[in-house]
Design a protein around this motif. Structure first.
Motif, short mmCIF file in Angstrom:
data_model
loop_
_atom_site.label_atom_id
_atom_site.label_comp_id
_atom_site.label_asym_id
_atom_site.label_seq_id
_atom_site.Cartn_x
_atom_site.Cartn_y
_atom_site.Cartn_z
N ALA A 232 -22.88 96.48 56.21
CA ALA A 232 -23.88 95.42 56.15
C ALA A 232 -24.58 95.42 57.50
N LEU A 233 -25.71 96.06 57.57
CA LEU A 233 -26.43 96.22 58.82
C LEU A 233 -27.66 95.33 58.83
N ASP A 234 -27.91 94.72 60.01
CA ASP A 234 -29.09 93.88 60.17
C ASP A 234 -29.13 92.79 59.10
N GLY A 235 -27.96 92.30 58.73
CA GLY A 235 -27.92 91.23 57.75
C GLY A 235 -28.09 91.69 56.32
N ALA A 236 -28.13 93.01 56.07
CA ALA A 236 -28.30 93.51 54.72
C ALA A 236 -27.06 93.24 53.89
N LEU A 237 -27.22 93.26 52.58
CA LEU A 237 -26.10 93.09 51.69
C LEU A 237 -25.15 94.28 51.82
N ALA A 238 -23.85 94.00 51.68
CA ALA A 238 -22.89 95.08 51.55
C ALA A 238 -23.06 95.71 50.17
N LEU A 239 -22.99 97.03 50.11
CA LEU A 239 -23.14 97.74 48.86
C LEU A 239 -21.99 98.71 48.67
N ALA A 240 -21.56 98.90 47.43
CA ALA A 240 -20.62 99.96 47.16
C ALA A 240 -21.30 101.31 47.42
N PRO A 241 -20.60 102.27 47.98
CA PRO A 241 -21.20 103.58 48.20
C PRO A 241 -21.69 104.19 46.90
N SER A 242 -22.78 104.95 46.99
CA SER A 242 -23.37 105.59 45.81
C SER A 242 -23.16 107.09 45.85
N VAL A 243 -22.90 107.66 44.70
CA VAL A 243 -22.77 109.11 44.59
C VAL A 243 -24.10 109.80 44.89
N LEU A 244 -25.20 109.06 44.84
CA LEU A 244 -26.51 109.64 45.16
C LEU A 244 -26.61 110.05 46.62
N ALA A 245 -25.71 109.57 47.46
CA ALA A 245 -25.74 109.88 48.89
C ALA A 245 -24.99 111.17 49.22
N ILE A 246 -24.47 111.87 48.21
CA ILE A 246 -23.69 113.09 48.44
C ILE A 246 -24.52 114.28 47.96
N PRO A 247 -25.24 114.96 48.87
CA PRO A 247 -26.21 115.98 48.45
C PRO A 247 -25.60 117.15 47.70
N GLU A 248 -24.36 117.52 48.01
CA GLU A 248 -23.77 118.69 47.36
C GLU A 248 -23.45 118.45 45.90
N LEU A 249 -23.57 117.20 45.45
CA LEU A 249 -23.29 116.89 44.04
C LEU A 249 -24.57 116.82 43.20
N ALA A 250 -25.68 117.32 43.72
CA ALA A 250 -26.97 117.17 43.03
C ALA A 250 -26.93 117.68 41.59
N ALA A 251 -26.25 118.79 41.34
CA ALA A 251 -26.24 119.37 39.99
C ALA A 251 -25.25 118.70 39.06
N HIS A 252 -24.31 117.95 39.63
CA HIS A 252 -23.21 117.42 38.83
C HIS A 252 -23.25 115.91 38.64
N ALA A 253 -23.91 115.18 39.55
CA ALA A 253 -23.81 113.72 39.54
C ALA A 253 -24.85 113.09 38.63
N VAL A 254 -24.41 112.07 37.91
CA VAL A 254 -25.28 111.22 37.10
C VAL A 254 -24.91 109.78 37.39
N VAL A 255 -25.89 108.94 37.67
CA VAL A 255 -25.65 107.52 37.90
C VAL A 255 -26.11 106.72 36.68
N ILE A 256 -25.28 105.80 36.24
CA ILE A 256 -25.60 104.84 35.20
C ILE A 256 -25.88 103.50 35.87
#
Length: 427
Positions: A232-256
């Motif tokens: 939670a930076l600069d007062g931002a909301l805490a967020l669960a980590p997203s699989v979208l932030a892992i570049p090596e999973l580009a071909a395998h990851a799908v977010v619902i």
């Protein structure tokens, strides 16, 4: 007089443990009993104000079909939202977002694009029941990977790896989790994603509850968040980590994803899937073209929801944290009840001192009330694929106001006592 035969698929479709006891609840209400619904994740908090205002100002004289992939203005707005989550990974483009009729359709399309009939998906059990419901509809098997409250419902990568077979096509997991409230860390996502990469299967992460995480204690803007959660930076909301932030999973990851819970707009029926895999996207788009379009007015409102002020979102999250703390403490004070503390979403799975939780849930609706009130819960056995697992458990959605949750705890305590007396008398 004969009637046509149902398909085997239709005749054997699983009923939802969240809703299948509804006839008992309806009968109780018909008798004048007030039923408090802890069985379903229907928030009682107001739909966010920008979304309600958007519905009020929608003025098109013709409510037309939207594009099958969703309106470009909405997908651009979603891309800007997701690009706050991607870190050093390549940004999400609107062409990688498919708008769907709720997160449920995104899940249906995803399983259909990943699997042929006879294939299998892995799920971490207890799991969201529609993973099994949609898989059954598509002729796809569901293979459970066991998780346990004693391990905080952690998902060991080696356990997932051991469950993969030649028929496995995807691993589907929610984070934050429904029904457990478990939150995967960035390291967890990376490790599980590596398992999926090695097996060349899809890694499907249901991130519907992304904002609903509860660092302890509530996090000031200048303090670090526990490693299980994003900062939670600069007062931002805490967020669960997203699989979208892992570049090596580009071909395998799908977010619902979905607007239902994030903005308390379950009836809006707008969701999406996000993938950097162009072939996967193209397959899902064909399914979307077959169903024509996602809802026009609701996309307009959902785009407005993305502008919800952070204080309004934070108030919602703080409300759920308070509800979680109240109900977890209250459950653990009831003799024989054991309940871990969830770190995300607004669900929990709790053990009850009963031999058959479904029978107890029916008893609460059919045979018991406390001064004209009772509670409806979801038997947890329906959240497991392993026969007999979860038989002593219920899933509770802590979506009611604190005063109602307090009353529900009183009713549950009295109901467990009455059920024990009845069981002992029968014995």
């Amino acid at each position: 007089m004969t009637t046509p035969n149902l398909s085997r698929r239709g005749a054997t479709a699983p009923s939802s443990p969240i809703r299948r006891l509804t006839p008992y609840a309806d009968a109780a209400k018909a008798r004048g009993v007030v039923v408090h619904h802890l069985n379903i994740g229907q928030p009682d908090l107001h739909t966010v104000s920008p979304m309600r205002a958007a519905y009020a100002r929608f003025a098109d004289e013709v409510i037309a079909y939207s594009p099958s992939e969703g309106y470009l203005y909405y997908r651009k707005a979603l891309a800007a939202y997701y690009n706050q989550l991607t870190g050093d990974a390549p940004p999400i483009d609107p062409s990688q977002i498919l708008v769907t009729v709720g997160g449920s359709e995104a899940l249906l399309f995803t399983i259909a694009a990943a699997c042929d009939p006879g294939d299998e998906i892995l799920v971490a059990e207890p799991y969201y029941t529609n993973y099994a419901g949609f898989s059954h509809m598509l002729g796809v098997g569901v293979v459970p990977v066991a998780t346990h409250a004693s391990e905080s419902f952690a998902i060991p990568p080696d356990r997932v790896r051991a469950a993969i077979t030649p028929r496995t096509r995807a691993f589907v997991v929610p984070s934050p989790g429904n029904p457990t409230g478990m939150v995967l860390s960035a390291d967890d996502l990376r490790a599980l994603g590596r398992v999926c990469q090695d097996a060349n299967i899809f890694f499907v992460v249901d991130e519907v509850y992304r904002e609903f995480v509860y660092p302890e204690p509530p996090v000031p803007a200048d303090s670090p968040i526990p490693t299980a959660l994003a900062g939670a930076l600069d007062g931002a909301l805490a967020l669960a980590p997203s699989v979208l932030a892992i570049p090596e999973l580009a071909a395998h990851a799908v977010v619902i994803d979905s607007v239902s819970k994030r903005y308390s707009a379950c009836g809006a029926r707008v969701g999406c899937l996000v993938t950097r895999n162009p072939d996967f996207y193209a397959a899902c788009l064909k399914f979307a073209q077959a169903r024509l379009s996602p809802p026009t007015v609701d996309q307009f409102a959902a785009a407005a929801a993305l502008t919800t002020p952070q204080p309004e979102m934070r108030a919602m999250i703080d409300a759920y944290r308070a509800r979680r703390d109240l109900i977890v403490a209250g459950l653990n004070q009831i003799p024989g009840v054991s309940c871990p503390t969830p770190t995300g979403a607004f669900y929990l799975v709790t053990d009850l001192p009963v031999a058959d939780a479904e029978d107890f849930c029916i008893f609460m609706l059919r045979d018991f009330n406390l001064a004209g009130e009772t509670v409806m819960m979801a038997p947890a056995e329906g959240f497991y694929a392993t026969p007999g697992a979860g038989r002593h458990q219920v899933r509770i959605a802590y979506v009611l106001a604190p005063d109602k949750l307090t009353r529900c705890l009183e009713i549950l305590r009295a109901g467990l006592s009455a059920y024990a007396q009845r069981t002992n008398s029968a014995a």
